[in-house]
Design a protein around this motif. Structure first.
Motif, mmCIF file in Angstrom:
data_model
loop_
_atom_site.group_PDB
_atom_site.id
_atom_site.type_symbol
_atom_site.label_atom_id
_atom_site.label_comp_id
_atom_site.label_asym_id
_atom_site.label_seq_id
_atom_site.Cartn_x
_atom_site.Cartn_y
_atom_site.Cartn_z
ATOM 1 N N SER A 48 0.832 -1.194 0.000
ATOM 2 C CA SER A 48 0.000 0.000 0.000
ATOM 3 C C SER A 48 0.868 1.245 0.000
ATOM 4 O O SER A 48 2.030 1.216 0.421
ATOM 5 C CB SER A 48 -0.925 0.025 1.228
ATOM 6 O OG SER A 48 -1.823 -1.053 1.217
ATOM 7 N N CYS A 49 0.291 2.347 -0.462
ATOM 8 C CA CYS A 49 0.958 3.641 -0.464
ATOM 9 C C CYS A 49 -0.045 4.678 0.012
ATOM 10 O O CYS A 49 -1.076 4.886 -0.632
ATOM 11 C CB CYS A 49 1.456 3.973 -1.865
ATOM 12 S SG CYS A 49 2.256 5.581 -2.009
ATOM 13 N N GLU A 50 0.221 5.304 1.145
ATOM 14 C CA GLU A 50 -0.697 6.301 1.691
ATOM 15 C C GLU A 50 -0.199 7.699 1.360
ATOM 16 O O GLU A 50 0.980 8.022 1.544
ATOM 17 C CB GLU A 50 -0.838 6.154 3.200
ATOM 18 C CG GLU A 50 -1.864 7.113 3.796
ATOM 19 C CD GLU A 50 -2.122 6.878 5.275
ATOM 20 O OE1 GLU A 50 -2.913 7.624 5.860
ATOM 21 O OE2 GLU A 50 -1.511 5.955 5.837
ATOM 22 N N GLU A 69 -6.222 -0.602 -6.099
ATOM 23 C CA GLU A 69 -7.409 -0.331 -5.289
ATOM 24 C C GLU A 69 -7.242 1.016 -4.606
ATOM 25 O O GLU A 69 -6.224 1.272 -3.960
ATOM 26 C CB GLU A 69 -7.613 -1.419 -4.245
ATOM 27 C CG GLU A 69 -8.857 -1.218 -3.383
ATOM 28 C CD GLU A 69 -9.046 -2.304 -2.336
ATOM 29 O OE1 GLU A 69 -10.124 -2.372 -1.746
ATOM 30 O OE2 GLU A 69 -8.090 -3.075 -2.115
ATOM 31 N N LEU A 97 -5.394 6.251 0.089
ATOM 32 C CA LEU A 97 -4.666 4.993 0.184
ATOM 33 C C LEU A 97 -4.750 4.277 -1.152
ATOM 34 O O LEU A 97 -5.842 3.977 -1.642
ATOM 35 C CB LEU A 97 -5.243 4.102 1.286
ATOM 36 C CG LEU A 97 -4.531 2.751 1.474
ATOM 37 C CD1 LEU A 97 -3.122 2.964 2.035
ATOM 38 C CD2 LEU A 97 -5.333 1.834 2.390
ATOM 39 N N ASP A 98 -3.599 4.007 -1.761
ATOM 40 C CA ASP A 98 -3.510 3.184 -2.961
ATOM 41 C C ASP A 98 -2.951 1.833 -2.553
ATOM 42 O O ASP A 98 -1.889 1.742 -1.921
ATOM 43 C CB ASP A 98 -2.607 3.837 -4.006
ATOM 44 C CG ASP A 98 -3.248 5.054 -4.652
ATOM 45 O OD1 ASP A 98 -4.489 5.153 -4.601
ATOM 46 O OD2 ASP A 98 -2.516 5.890 -5.201
ATOM 47 N N HIS A 99 -3.664 0.773 -2.946
ATOM 48 C CA HIS A 99 -3.330 -0.583 -2.489
ATOM 49 C C HIS A 99 -3.272 -1.526 -3.684
ATOM 50 O O HIS A 99 -4.087 -1.429 -4.611
ATOM 51 C CB HIS A 99 -4.388 -1.067 -1.484
ATOM 52 C CG HIS A 99 -4.234 -2.502 -1.082
ATOM 53 N ND1 HIS A 99 -3.174 -2.951 -0.338
ATOM 54 C CD2 HIS A 99 -5.016 -3.590 -1.346
ATOM 55 C CE1 HIS A 99 -3.299 -4.251 -0.131
ATOM 56 N NE2 HIS A 99 -4.404 -4.670 -0.737
ATOM 57 N N ASN A 100 -2.308 -2.429 -3.662
ATOM 58 C CA ASN A 100 -2.219 -3.487 -4.666
ATOM 59 C C ASN A 100 -2.905 -4.728 -4.107
ATOM 60 O O ASN A 100 -2.373 -5.376 -3.200
ATOM 61 C CB ASN A 100 -0.757 -3.784 -4.994
ATOM 62 C CG ASN A 100 -0.591 -4.906 -6.006
ATOM 63 O OD1 ASN A 100 -1.573 -5.467 -6.502
ATOM 64 N ND2 ASN A 100 0.647 -5.246 -6.318
#
Length: 232
Positions: A48-50, A69, A97-100
């Motif tokens: 994830s990348c916040e 996501e 929040l970007d999530h794989n």
């Protein structure tokens, strides 16, 4: 016409913007008009990348590989796959929040952070396909007014894409006075304005003349027109 070439290895595109001095979360100073950040990022499987912007900003994310996501503190969420893009308008201190979601594949994205026309706009999330027919021609995918079925954003920026085959040439067309232009090579190799650009290289062009872009190898290109006058 003035040109400024930024090489991928010298720009540090994986971890910082080539346009601005900033920390990991937000823009501090724009040096190409309303476009304050261009960044290519990889997210590991289940990683994830916040992000927490500290100013009003519009964020366009192109998914170039895998799944992405999105969740934010305003309640928007969605999953985009390669060949799609998403647009988020974020006010002060909104959390993103970007999530794989894949346990196997990496996610790769290209992200643009854009200063809007005005502050205080309503939060917005939109997801669109961007795998338009773009072989050896420009396809308009983003604009400030949604023309030609492009994604409408809160700034007078245009983004065109093309898959240019080796040996073919495209013309940029004249640019409107008061705008700057950025040519970004996602992959491949092209010649433009006397420069050779390879994967992740970018060329900033100031001036209203048209110029030619010729592919030395098959190349995926982004051509971005950016208003300059309000952000100099």
């Amino acid at each position: 016409m003035k040109t400024f070439l930024h090489r991928a290895g010298k720009c540090g595109m994986n971890d910082k913007s080539s346009f601005v001095r900033h920390d990991d979360n937000h823009c501090e100073q724009s040096v190409l008009g309303a476009l304050c950040l261009l960044k290519e990022t990889e997210i590991e499987p289940l990683g994830s990348c916040e992000l927490q912007p500290h100013r009003d900003v519009g964020i366009v994310t192109f998914v170039t590989h895998g799944l992405l996501e999105h969740k934010d503190s305003d309640g928007s969420r969605g999953v985009s796959r390669a060949g799609q893009m998403q647009y988020v308008t974020a006010g002060n201190n909104i959390r993103l929040l970007d999530h794989n979601p894949s346990a196997v594949e990496k996610t790769k994205v290209l992200q643009l952070w854009i200063i809007p026309r005005q502050k205080g706009f309503m939060p917005r999330y939109e997801q669109r396909n961007c795998d338009m027919d773009r072989l050896n021609r420009w396809a308009l995918i983003i604009s400030g007014n949604g023309r030609k079925n492009s994604l409408r954003i809160e700034q007078d920026i245009t983004v065109r894409v093309s898959h240019l085959f080796m040996g073919h040439t495209l013309v940029s067309d004249p640019i409107q006075t008061g705008y700057g232009r950025l040519l970004f090579v996602l992959d491949g190799e092209v010649n433009a304005c006397g420069h050779t650009l390879k994967r992740r290289d970018e060329l900033h062009v100031i001036g209203d003349e048209a110029f030619e872009i010729t592919a030395n190898r098959d190349a995926h290109l982004f051509l971005i027109d950016v208003p300059m006058s309000d952000f100099e």
